[in-house]
Scaffold this active site. Sequence first.
Site, PDB file in Angstrom:
ATOM      1  NE  ARG A  84      -4.119  -1.947   2.041  1.00  0.00           N
ATOM      2  CZ  ARG A  84      -4.078  -3.143   2.613  1.00  0.00           C
ATOM      3  NH1 ARG A  84      -3.037  -3.478   3.364  1.00  0.00           N
ATOM      4  NH2 ARG A  84      -5.057  -3.995   2.444  1.00  0.00           N
ATOM      5  CE  LYS A  88      -0.138  13.715 -14.754  1.00  0.00           C
ATOM      6  NZ  LYS A  88      -0.465  14.157 -16.131  1.00  0.00           N
ATOM      7  CD  GLU A 144       7.487  15.743 -22.566  1.00  0.00           C
ATOM      8  OE1 GLU A 144       7.077  16.837 -22.115  1.00  0.00           O
ATOM      9  OE2 GLU A 144       6.745  14.766 -22.760  1.00  0.00           O
ATOM     10  CE  LYS A 198       5.932  16.774 -14.516  1.00  0.00           C
ATOM     11  NZ  LYS A 198       6.061  15.534 -15.304  1.00  0.00           N
ATOM     12  CD  GLU A 216      -3.204  16.192 -15.601  1.00  0.00           C
ATOM     13  OE1 GLU A 216      -3.686  16.251 -16.730  1.00  0.00           O
ATOM     14  OE2 GLU A 216      -2.349  15.366 -15.259  1.00  0.00           O
ATOM     15  NE  ARG A 228       1.233  16.899 -12.747  1.00  0.00           N
ATOM     16  CZ  ARG A 228       1.830  16.046 -11.917  1.00  0.00           C
ATOM     17  NH1 ARG A 228       1.552  16.105 -10.623  1.00  0.00           N
ATOM     18  NH2 ARG A 228       2.678  15.159 -12.365  1.00  0.00           N
ATOM     19  CG  ASN A 268      -1.419  16.664 -19.938  1.00  0.00           C
ATOM     20  OD1 ASN A 268      -0.575  15.791 -19.793  1.00  0.00           O
ATOM     21  ND2 ASN A 268      -2.345  16.926 -19.030  1.00  0.00           N
ATOM     22  CG  HIS A 312       1.659  15.193 -23.547  1.00  0.00           C
ATOM     23  ND1 HIS A 312       2.383  16.339 -23.799  1.00  0.00           N
ATOM     24  CD2 HIS A 312       2.502  14.361 -22.878  1.00  0.00           C
ATOM     25  CE1 HIS A 312       3.605  16.195 -23.295  1.00  0.00           C
ATOM     26  NE2 HIS A 312       3.700  15.013 -22.747  1.00  0.00           N
ATOM     27  CG  HIS A 369      -0.560  10.451 -24.674  1.00  0.00           C
ATOM     28  ND1 HIS A 369      -1.046  10.800 -23.428  1.00  0.00           N
ATOM     29  CD2 HIS A 369       0.784  10.476 -24.570  1.00  0.00           C
ATOM     30  CE1 HIS A 369      -0.022  11.021 -22.618  1.00  0.00           C
ATOM     31  NE2 HIS A 369       1.087  10.835 -23.291  1.00  0.00           N
ATOM     32  CG  HIS A 371       6.299  10.197 -24.718  1.00  0.00           C
ATOM     33  ND1 HIS A 371       4.917  10.271 -24.758  1.00  0.00           N
ATOM     34  CD2 HIS A 371       6.699  11.204 -23.896  1.00  0.00           C
ATOM     35  CE1 HIS A 371       4.505  11.261 -23.993  1.00  0.00           C
ATOM     36  NE2 HIS A 371       5.564  11.845 -23.460  1.00  0.00           N
TER      37      HIS A 371
END
Length: 384
Positions: free
Chosen positions: A137, A159, A201, A242, A252, A256, A260, A263, A267, A282
Amino acid sequence: MADTALADAENGSGQDVNVVRVDLGERSYDIKIGRGILATAGADIASVLPGARLAVVADETVARLHLKDFTKSLNAAGLEHSVITVPPGESTKCFREFERLCDELLAAKLERGDAVVALGGGVVGDLTGFAAAAVRRGMAFIQVPTTLLSQVDSSVGGKTGINSRHGKNLIGAFHQPALVLADTAILDTLSPREFRAGYAEVAKYGLLGDADFFAWLEANWQAVFAGGPEREEAVARSCQAKADVVAADELESGRRALLNLGHTFGHALESAVSYESVRLVHGEGVSIGMMLAHEFSERLGLLDEETTLRVRKHLTDVGLPVRTGQIPGQLPPAETLMDIIAQDKKVSRGALTFVLTRGIGEAFVEKGVDPAQVLDFLKEKLAG
């Protein structure tokens, strides 16, 4: 710009270390950036997690190149550790490898006070971070990113996750690292294609919110590629950008989402080629996606053609793709790409959300974008 801390005695390399702080209260952590800091990574980790046992996760390529030096630093710091290797490539971010990694972490008999270390690029960082979030956990997590893309993006902000047949990064968790160690000398071992992909990026941070940084990159990108001090500055400025956004919006829920930029389109293109890296990696998807975001913004009357041309010129100058036609092989029709976009995490209650822009450094989040406009735009771009 990141605060620079002189740390010659700490890293033993005679080089300065840039330190960026991610301010999240009790979960705050440092990003250390500099040449040669892998040699003292063990001491840095021991200072943050004294007495912890470690499981080091690396893909087979990174293990061959850097594991010996990294474990040498762990031994020097007296840190007990085991090593788990995973296959390289985006296909590793899957249920099968996630299950195997969790089982191996449990077999290593790590306790809640121990830690998992990701030594590798974004794939290893995302997979390892998700396993660290799930096993017992939640276990402590250290990022040692070995690609430009992971140093400036995926290692920062917490993330983590794996891919699904429905899309990229749709299964995961927010799980912040306890420390990020970015050795920029490691980037010398990257292929030109990998470095360029990571640079997408870097350029993103200028495009989304810092026009001065983008202009600096236009003037200094060759030095960044060559490995001079400009490389450390580019990495540090990207991490600071960032870190500021993450500190303001960790989960997000608002600002935030600006990170993206490019993206949503990118993606969808990655998913459309089934994450086959020989066709598209990517950062290349992000580059094409950022170009599409600027062209779509121009289509909507938000952006002038001169700015779009400026962005295209810079991305082209560094060798990044800017058109869907530069992706090898045949792409699916625009309708299929729209189906993928509809599964994107940035969709809210069925409404399309895109990061658009009014100029360099002036990105914004637009909710409720008309799907018909996006579909027509994609049809045109795929035909061209």
